[in-house]
Motif scaffolding. Structure first.
Motif, mmCIF file in Angstrom:
data_model
loop_
_atom_site.group_PDB
_atom_site.id
_atom_site.type_symbol
_atom_site.label_atom_id
_atom_site.label_comp_id
_atom_site.label_asym_id
_atom_site.label_seq_id
_atom_site.Cartn_x
_atom_site.Cartn_y
_atom_site.Cartn_z
ATOM 1 N N ASP A 1 0.830 -1.210 0.000
ATOM 2 C CA ASP A 1 0.000 0.000 0.000
ATOM 3 C C ASP A 1 0.860 1.254 0.000
ATOM 4 O O ASP A 1 0.555 2.228 -0.709
ATOM 5 C CB ASP A 1 -0.937 0.008 1.209
ATOM 6 N N LEU A 2 1.929 1.250 0.781
ATOM 7 C CA LEU A 2 2.816 2.418 0.811
ATOM 8 C C LEU A 2 3.455 2.631 -0.554
ATOM 9 O O LEU A 2 3.629 3.767 -0.987
ATOM 10 C CB LEU A 2 3.886 2.271 1.896
ATOM 11 N N GLY A 3 3.808 1.558 -1.236
ATOM 12 C CA GLY A 3 4.354 1.691 -2.588
ATOM 13 C C GLY A 3 3.397 2.435 -3.504
ATOM 14 O O GLY A 3 3.804 3.288 -4.307
ATOM 15 N N GLU A 4 2.112 2.143 -3.381
ATOM 16 C CA GLU A 4 1.090 2.845 -4.180
ATOM 17 C C GLU A 4 1.041 4.329 -3.824
ATOM 18 O O GLU A 4 0.907 5.182 -4.699
ATOM 19 C CB GLU A 4 -0.287 2.198 -3.970
ATOM 20 N N VAL A 5 1.143 4.627 -2.538
ATOM 21 C CA VAL A 5 1.127 6.030 -2.102
ATOM 22 C C VAL A 5 2.365 6.761 -2.622
ATOM 23 O O VAL A 5 2.274 7.906 -3.099
ATOM 24 C CB VAL A 5 1.029 6.133 -0.565
ATOM 25 N N LEU A 6 3.523 6.110 -2.545
ATOM 26 C CA LEU A 6 4.750 6.722 -3.069
ATOM 27 C C LEU A 6 4.624 6.983 -4.563
ATOM 28 O O LEU A 6 5.063 8.023 -5.064
ATOM 29 C CB LEU A 6 5.955 5.825 -2.775
ATOM 30 N N LEU A 7 4.006 6.038 -5.274
ATOM 31 C CA LEU A 7 3.807 6.223 -6.708
ATOM 32 C C LEU A 7 2.885 7.411 -6.980
ATOM 33 O O LEU A 7 3.163 8.229 -7.864
ATOM 34 C CB LEU A 7 3.246 4.949 -7.337
ATOM 35 N N GLN A 8 1.811 7.533 -6.231
ATOM 36 C CA GLN A 8 0.908 8.682 -6.395
ATOM 37 C C GLN A 8 1.664 9.991 -6.173
ATOM 38 O O GLN A 8 1.470 10.968 -6.911
ATOM 39 C CB GLN A 8 -0.266 8.584 -5.426
ATOM 40 N N ALA A 9 2.519 10.006 -5.144
ATOM 41 C CA ALA A 9 3.304 11.212 -4.851
ATOM 42 C C ALA A 9 4.260 11.522 -6.000
ATOM 43 O O ALA A 9 4.378 12.685 -6.422
ATOM 44 C CB ALA A 9 4.071 11.031 -3.547
ATOM 45 N N ALA A 10 4.916 10.502 -6.511
ATOM 46 C CA ALA A 10 5.860 10.705 -7.616
ATOM 47 C C ALA A 10 5.134 11.150 -8.881
ATOM 48 O O ALA A 10 5.631 12.016 -9.622
ATOM 49 C CB ALA A 10 6.639 9.421 -7.866
ATOM 50 N N GLN A 11 3.969 10.580 -9.129
ATOM 51 C CA GLN A 11 3.190 10.990 -10.301
ATOM 52 C C GLN A 11 2.752 12.447 -10.184
ATOM 53 O O GLN A 11 2.799 13.192 -11.167
ATOM 54 C CB GLN A 11 1.979 10.068 -10.477
ATOM 55 N N ALA A 12 2.324 12.852 -8.994
ATOM 56 C CA ALA A 12 1.914 14.241 -8.790
ATOM 57 C C ALA A 12 3.085 15.196 -9.017
ATOM 58 O O ALA A 12 2.929 16.252 -9.640
ATOM 59 C CB ALA A 12 1.330 14.419 -7.389
ATOM 60 N N GLU A 13 4.261 14.825 -8.530
ATOM 61 C CA GLU A 13 5.436 15.678 -8.729
ATOM 62 C C GLU A 13 5.815 15.746 -10.199
ATOM 63 O O GLU A 13 6.178 16.799 -10.706
ATOM 64 C CB GLU A 13 6.601 15.173 -7.879
ATOM 65 N N ALA A 14 5.738 14.598 -10.876
ATOM 66 C CA ALA A 14 6.059 14.575 -12.306
ATOM 67 C C ALA A 14 5.064 15.428 -13.091
ATOM 68 O O ALA A 14 5.462 16.211 -13.973
ATOM 69 C CB ALA A 14 6.058 13.131 -12.820
ATOM 70 N N MET A 15 3.777 15.299 -12.776
ATOM 71 C CA MET A 15 2.751 16.098 -13.472
ATOM 72 C C MET A 15 2.980 17.587 -13.271
ATOM 73 O O MET A 15 2.808 18.383 -14.196
ATOM 74 C CB MET A 15 1.352 15.704 -12.986
ATOM 75 N N ALA A 16 3.372 17.972 -12.066
ATOM 76 C CA ALA A 16 3.627 19.391 -11.781
ATOM 77 C C ALA A 16 4.762 19.935 -12.652
ATOM 78 O O ALA A 16 4.818 21.133 -12.929
ATOM 79 C CB ALA A 16 3.947 19.577 -10.304
ATOM 80 N N LYS A 17 5.646 19.056 -13.092
ATOM 81 C CA LYS A 17 6.767 19.447 -13.955
ATOM 82 C C LYS A 17 6.452 19.205 -15.432
ATOM 83 O O LYS A 17 7.324 19.390 -16.289
ATOM 84 C CB LYS A 17 8.020 18.653 -13.586
ATOM 85 N N GLY A 18 5.228 18.728 -15.709
ATOM 86 C CA GLY A 18 4.857 18.428 -17.089
ATOM 87 C C GLY A 18 5.500 17.155 -17.607
ATOM 88 O O GLY A 18 5.689 16.991 -18.810
ATOM 89 N N GLU A 19 5.828 16.247 -16.697
ATOM 90 C CA GLU A 19 6.497 14.995 -17.073
ATOM 91 C C GLU A 19 5.602 13.806 -16.742
ATOM 92 O O GLU A 19 4.587 13.939 -16.060
ATOM 93 C CB GLU A 19 7.826 14.859 -16.306
ATOM 94 N N THR A 20 5.998 12.642 -17.214
ATOM 95 C CA THR A 20 5.342 11.386 -16.842
ATOM 96 C C THR A 20 6.419 10.402 -16.420
ATOM 97 O O THR A 20 7.587 10.523 -16.803
ATOM 98 C CB THR A 20 4.525 10.788 -18.011
ATOM 99 N N LEU A 21 6.016 9.431 -15.631
ATOM 100 C CA LEU A 21 6.957 8.403 -15.166
ATOM 101 C C LEU A 21 6.991 7.250 -16.165
ATOM 102 O O LEU A 21 5.938 6.786 -16.612
ATOM 103 C CB LEU A 21 6.530 7.878 -13.798
ATOM 104 N N ASP A 22 8.185 6.783 -16.465
ATOM 105 C CA ASP A 22 8.278 5.618 -17.349
ATOM 106 C C ASP A 22 8.028 4.341 -16.554
ATOM 107 O O ASP A 22 7.919 4.362 -15.319
ATOM 108 C CB ASP A 22 9.626 5.580 -18.078
#
Length: 191
Positions: free
Chosen positions: A59-80
């Motif tokens: 579950d924490l892995g999913e939360v970390l992924l959500q956080a990373a996706q939000a940070e990437a989106m804020a920069k106009g990026e996506t995670l590979d």
């Protein structure tokens, strides 16, 4: 000189990939009790802890992924795909994780920096207690620890800090001896 406390301090090493066995419930109580005995001016208990095992690590892995996706989106990026997989697997590097955050208390004689240092001392006590019981550990933070998503998952207020994720378990990795440290580079003696 043979001193078990100094031996534990001097031989403890961070090990990044850990496996079973992990501390039992009784051993975990000893570890957490050691944390709660950290130096704590005015006995404010300015910390909070969470113990994660099993599904909660996933579950924490999913939360970390959500956080990373939000940070990437804020920069106009996506995670590979590789980055996504790495983030999801980060909490799975050990069978147990002890998360530590501040829980600042207002006190006119105990500033927040002292309370933060107390949380650091609690983390060190956890590491040393684990080592003394025959377990290995690593204290990690990283850029995702204090994101809004991770703090919300643990219920950490915006004014407090997630100080570390302490991974705990076992390892048969033989670490080399530490190089001697020249105290003269770090210590001055006044007489």
């Amino acid at each position: 000189m043979n001193n078990p406390v100094l031996d534990t301090i001097n031989h403890r090493r961070s090990i990044g990939k850990l496996s079973l066995p992990m501390p039992s419930k009784d051993e975990l109580q000893l570890v957490l009790n050691a944390a709660l005995n950290a130096p704590d001016h005015k006995q404010l208990k300015p910390w909070q802890f969470w113990v994660l095992t099993g599904q909660s690590l996933v579950d924490l892995g999913e939360v970390l992924l959500q956080a990373a996706q939000a940070e990437a989106m804020a920069k106009g990026e996506t995670l590979d795909e590789a980055t996504t997989k790495k983030i999801l697997n980060m909490p799975l590097r050990a069978p147990m994780m002890i998360v530590l955050a501040t829980d600042f208390k207002h006190h006119e004689k105990v500033p927040e920096f002292e309370q933060l240092l107390s949380a650091g001392a609690a983390a060190q006590n956890i590491l040393l207690a684990l080592e003394s019981l025959g377990y290995k550990s690593v204290w990690r933070t990283g850029p995702l620890c204090n994101t809004p998503q991770v703090k919300a998952y643990f219920g950490i207020s915006k004014d407090n800090t997630l100080c570390g994720m302490i991974y705990a378990g076992s390892s048969d990795v033989a670490m080399p001896e530490r190089e001697p440290i020249d105290l003269g580079q770090f210590v001055q003696y006044f007489e």
